[in-house]
Design a protein around this motif. Structure first.
Motif, PDB file in Angstrom:
ATOM      1  N   ALA A   1       0.831  -1.202   0.000  1.00 42.14           N
ATOM      2  CA  ALA A   1       0.000   0.000   0.000  1.00 42.14           C
ATOM      3  C   ALA A   1       0.864   1.250   0.000  1.00 42.14           C
ATOM      4  CB  ALA A   1      -0.911   0.009   1.229  1.00 42.14           C
ATOM      5  N   VAL A   2       0.281   2.308  -0.506  1.00 43.82           N
ATOM      6  CA  VAL A   2       0.863   3.640  -0.386  1.00 43.82           C
ATOM      7  C   VAL A   2       0.209   4.282   0.825  1.00 43.82           C
ATOM      8  CG1 VAL A   2       1.131   5.897  -1.487  1.00 43.82           C
ATOM      9  CG2 VAL A   2       1.188   3.810  -2.878  1.00 43.82           C
ATOM     10  N   VAL A   3       1.021   4.818   1.717  1.00 47.20           N
ATOM     11  CA  VAL A   3       0.499   5.461   2.926  1.00 47.20           C
ATOM     12  C   VAL A   3       1.078   6.863   3.041  1.00 47.20           C
ATOM     13  CG1 VAL A   3       0.014   3.311   4.152  1.00 47.20           C
ATOM     14  CG2 VAL A   3       2.274   4.333   4.339  1.00 47.20           C
ATOM     15  N   ARG A   4       0.242   7.775   3.540  1.00 44.98           N
ATOM     16  CA  ARG A   4       0.638   9.179   3.614  1.00 44.98           C
ATOM     17  C   ARG A   4       0.591   9.746   5.030  1.00 44.98           C
ATOM     18  NH1 ARG A   4       0.762  10.874  -1.729  1.00 44.98           N
ATOM     19  NH2 ARG A   4      -0.225   9.421  -3.154  1.00 44.98           N
ATOM     20  N   SER A   5       0.297   8.891   5.999  1.00 48.04           N
ATOM     21  CA  SER A   5       0.216   9.331   7.393  1.00 48.04           C
ATOM     22  C   SER A   5       0.255   8.107   8.296  1.00 48.04           C
ATOM     23  CB  SER A   5      -1.088  10.096   7.638  1.00 48.04           C
ATOM     24  OG  SER A   5      -2.191   9.209   7.565  1.00 48.04           O
ATOM     25  N   PRO A   6       0.542   8.326   9.581  1.00 51.06           N
ATOM     26  CA  PRO A   6       0.476   7.193  10.510  1.00 51.06           C
ATOM     27  C   PRO A   6      -0.913   6.555  10.555  1.00 51.06           C
ATOM     28  CG  PRO A   6       1.728   8.976  11.490  1.00 51.06           C
ATOM     29  CD  PRO A   6       1.125   9.516  10.213  1.00 51.06           C
ATOM     30  N   ALA A   7      -1.962   7.362  10.484  1.00 49.25           N
ATOM     31  CA  ALA A   7      -3.323   6.803  10.512  1.00 49.25           C
ATOM     32  C   ALA A   7      -3.557   5.898   9.305  1.00 49.25           C
ATOM     33  CB  ALA A   7      -4.355   7.925  10.553  1.00 49.25           C
ATOM     34  N   GLU A   8      -3.092   6.323   8.121  1.00 50.44           N
ATOM     35  CA  GLU A   8      -3.243   5.478   6.923  1.00 50.44           C
ATOM     36  C   GLU A   8      -2.430   4.202   7.065  1.00 50.44           C
ATOM     37  OE1 GLU A   8      -2.593   7.260   3.118  1.00 50.44           O
ATOM     38  OE2 GLU A   8      -4.087   8.831   3.455  1.00 50.44           O
ATOM     39  N   ALA A   9      -1.257   4.281   7.661  1.00 52.98           N
ATOM     40  CA  ALA A   9      -0.424   3.095   7.842  1.00 52.98           C
ATOM     41  C   ALA A   9      -1.084   2.103   8.802  1.00 52.98           C
ATOM     42  CB  ALA A   9       0.958   3.490   8.346  1.00 52.98           C
ATOM     43  N   LEU A  10      -1.633   2.610   9.897  1.00 51.85           N
ATOM     44  CA  LEU A  10      -2.341   1.735  10.840  1.00 51.85           C
ATOM     45  C   LEU A  10      -3.546   1.076  10.174  1.00 51.85           C
ATOM     46  CD1 LEU A  10      -2.068   3.986  13.996  1.00 51.85           C
ATOM     47  CD2 LEU A  10      -1.082   1.692  13.741  1.00 51.85           C
ATOM     48  N   ALA A  11      -4.280   1.824   9.365  1.00 46.21           N
ATOM     49  CA  ALA A  11      -5.427   1.266   8.639  1.00 46.21           C
ATOM     50  C   ALA A  11      -4.957   0.219   7.634  1.00 46.21           C
ATOM     51  CB  ALA A  11      -6.214   2.376   7.950  1.00 46.21           C
ATOM     52  N   ALA A  12      -3.824   0.457   6.995  1.00 48.01           N
ATOM     53  CA  ALA A  12      -3.284  -0.505   6.030  1.00 48.01           C
ATOM     54  C   ALA A  12      -2.924  -1.817   6.721  1.00 48.01           C
ATOM     55  CB  ALA A  12      -2.061   0.089   5.328  1.00 48.01           C
ATOM     56  N   VAL A  13      -2.283  -1.738   7.868  1.00 47.33           N
ATOM     57  CA  VAL A  13      -1.930  -2.957   8.611  1.00 47.33           C
ATOM     58  C   VAL A  13      -3.191  -3.725   8.999  1.00 47.33           C
ATOM     59  CG1 VAL A  13      -0.935  -3.831  10.765  1.00 47.33           C
ATOM     60  CG2 VAL A  13       0.301  -2.121   9.416  1.00 47.33           C
ATOM     61  N   GLU A  14      -4.221  -3.011   9.384  1.00 48.88           N
ATOM     62  CA  GLU A  14      -5.480  -3.675   9.726  1.00 48.88           C
ATOM     63  C   GLU A  14      -6.051  -4.407   8.507  1.00 48.88           C
ATOM     64  OE1 GLU A  14      -8.299  -5.310  11.944  1.00 48.88           O
ATOM     65  OE2 GLU A  14      -6.582  -4.185  12.703  1.00 48.88           O
ATOM     66  N   ARG A  15      -5.975  -3.798   7.329  1.00 50.18           N
ATOM     67  CA  ARG A  15      -6.442  -4.471   6.104  1.00 50.18           C
ATOM     68  C   ARG A  15      -5.585  -5.707   5.815  1.00 50.18           C
ATOM     69  NH1 ARG A  15      -6.181   0.781   4.263  1.00 50.18           N
ATOM     70  NH2 ARG A  15      -4.587   0.297   2.688  1.00 50.18           N
ATOM     71  N   ALA A  16      -4.283  -5.592   6.033  1.00 44.84           N
ATOM     72  CA  ALA A  16      -3.395  -6.732   5.810  1.00 44.84           C
ATOM     73  C   ALA A  16      -3.757  -7.892   6.737  1.00 44.84           C
ATOM     74  CB  ALA A  16      -1.942  -6.308   6.028  1.00 44.84           C
ATOM     75  N   ARG A  17      -4.062  -7.566   7.990  1.00 42.34           N
ATOM     76  CA  ARG A  17      -4.470  -8.607   8.953  1.00 42.34           C
ATOM     77  C   ARG A  17      -5.701  -9.352   8.485  1.00 42.34           C
ATOM     78  NH1 ARG A  17      -3.822  -4.321  13.554  1.00 42.34           N
ATOM     79  NH2 ARG A  17      -1.736  -4.806  14.355  1.00 42.34           N
ATOM     80  N   LYS A  18      -6.591  -8.667   7.777  1.00 39.92           N
ATOM     81  CA  LYS A  18      -7.841  -9.259   7.301  1.00 39.92           C
ATOM     82  C   LYS A  18      -7.684  -9.960   5.958  1.00 39.92           C
ATOM     83  CE  LYS A  18     -10.677  -5.997   9.834  1.00 39.92           C
ATOM     84  NZ  LYS A  18     -11.627  -4.869   9.766  1.00 39.92           N
ATOM     85  N   GLY A  19      -6.475  -9.965   5.399  1.00 39.69           N
ATOM     86  CA  GLY A  19      -6.235 -10.694   4.167  1.00 39.69           C
ATOM     87  C   GLY A  19      -6.260  -9.883   2.891  1.00 39.69           C
ATOM     88  N   ALA A  20      -6.464  -8.571   2.988  1.00 33.32           N
ATOM     89  CA  ALA A  20      -6.483  -7.732   1.792  1.00 33.32           C
ATOM     90  C   ALA A  20      -5.086  -7.714   1.162  1.00 33.32           C
ATOM     91  CB  ALA A  20      -6.925  -6.313   2.135  1.00 33.32           C
ATOM     92  N   VAL A  21      -5.016  -7.331  -0.113  1.00 28.71           N
ATOM     93  CA  VAL A  21      -3.721  -7.210  -0.786  1.00 28.71           C
ATOM     94  C   VAL A  21      -3.275  -5.753  -0.907  1.00 28.71           C
ATOM     95  CG1 VAL A  21      -3.871  -9.383  -2.022  1.00 28.71           C
ATOM     96  CG2 VAL A  21      -4.725  -7.295  -3.093  1.00 28.71           C
ATOM     97  N   GLU A  22      -4.210  -4.817  -0.663  1.00 27.26           N
ATOM     98  CA  GLU A  22      -3.847  -3.390  -0.663  1.00 27.26           C
ATOM     99  C   GLU A  22      -4.786  -2.596   0.205  1.00 27.26           C
ATOM    100  OE1 GLU A  22      -4.605  -0.929  -4.261  1.00 27.26           O
ATOM    101  OE2 GLU A  22      -5.193  -2.832  -5.123  1.00 27.26           O
TER     102      GLU A  22
END
Length: 111
Positions: A90-111
């Motif tokens: 994922a492309v992330v532009r803030s800590p909040a976006e990065a935390l949300a990205a990790v949560e998506r990764a935990r759920k099996g998303a690819v981006e």
């Protein structure tokens, strides 16, 4: 805020997560005194932050950008390869976006 500052804030925000281990991936090249070029880093276009998600060991790749930053073609291609092989990118532009990205990764998303 500069990309380096955003990246440092993201690293700080994700640093305490018990199921994520991230490394800073510096990519570039050095020219020595003889003129020889020495590339370094994972690969051209590879993400700024590379890590693994426990307990699965799934690859996580985060490209840190400023609010107006754009992906170079090599970066877009590298992130696509990670996704194609089952990792999370994922492309992330803030800590909040990065935390949300990790949560998506935990759920099996690819981006």
């Amino acid at each position: 805020m500069r990309e380096s500052e955003i990246q440092a804030a993201i690293r700080a925000a994700l640093g305490d997560l018990p199921d994520v281990c991230l490394w800073r991936n510096h990519v570039g090249q050095l020219t020595d005194v003889t003129g020889a070029v020495h590339p370094f880093g994972l690969a051209v276009g590879s993400a700024d932050l590379i890590g693994v998600l426990a307990p699965s060991g799934r690859l996580i790749a985060l490209e840190c950008k400023s609010p107006t930053g754009r992906l170079r073609p090599e970066q877009r291609d590298w992130l696509a390869v990670v996704r194609r092989f089952g990792g999370f990118a994922a492309v992330v532009r803030s800590p909040a976006e990065a935390l949300a990205a990790v949560e998506r990764a935990r759920k099996g998303a690819v981006e």
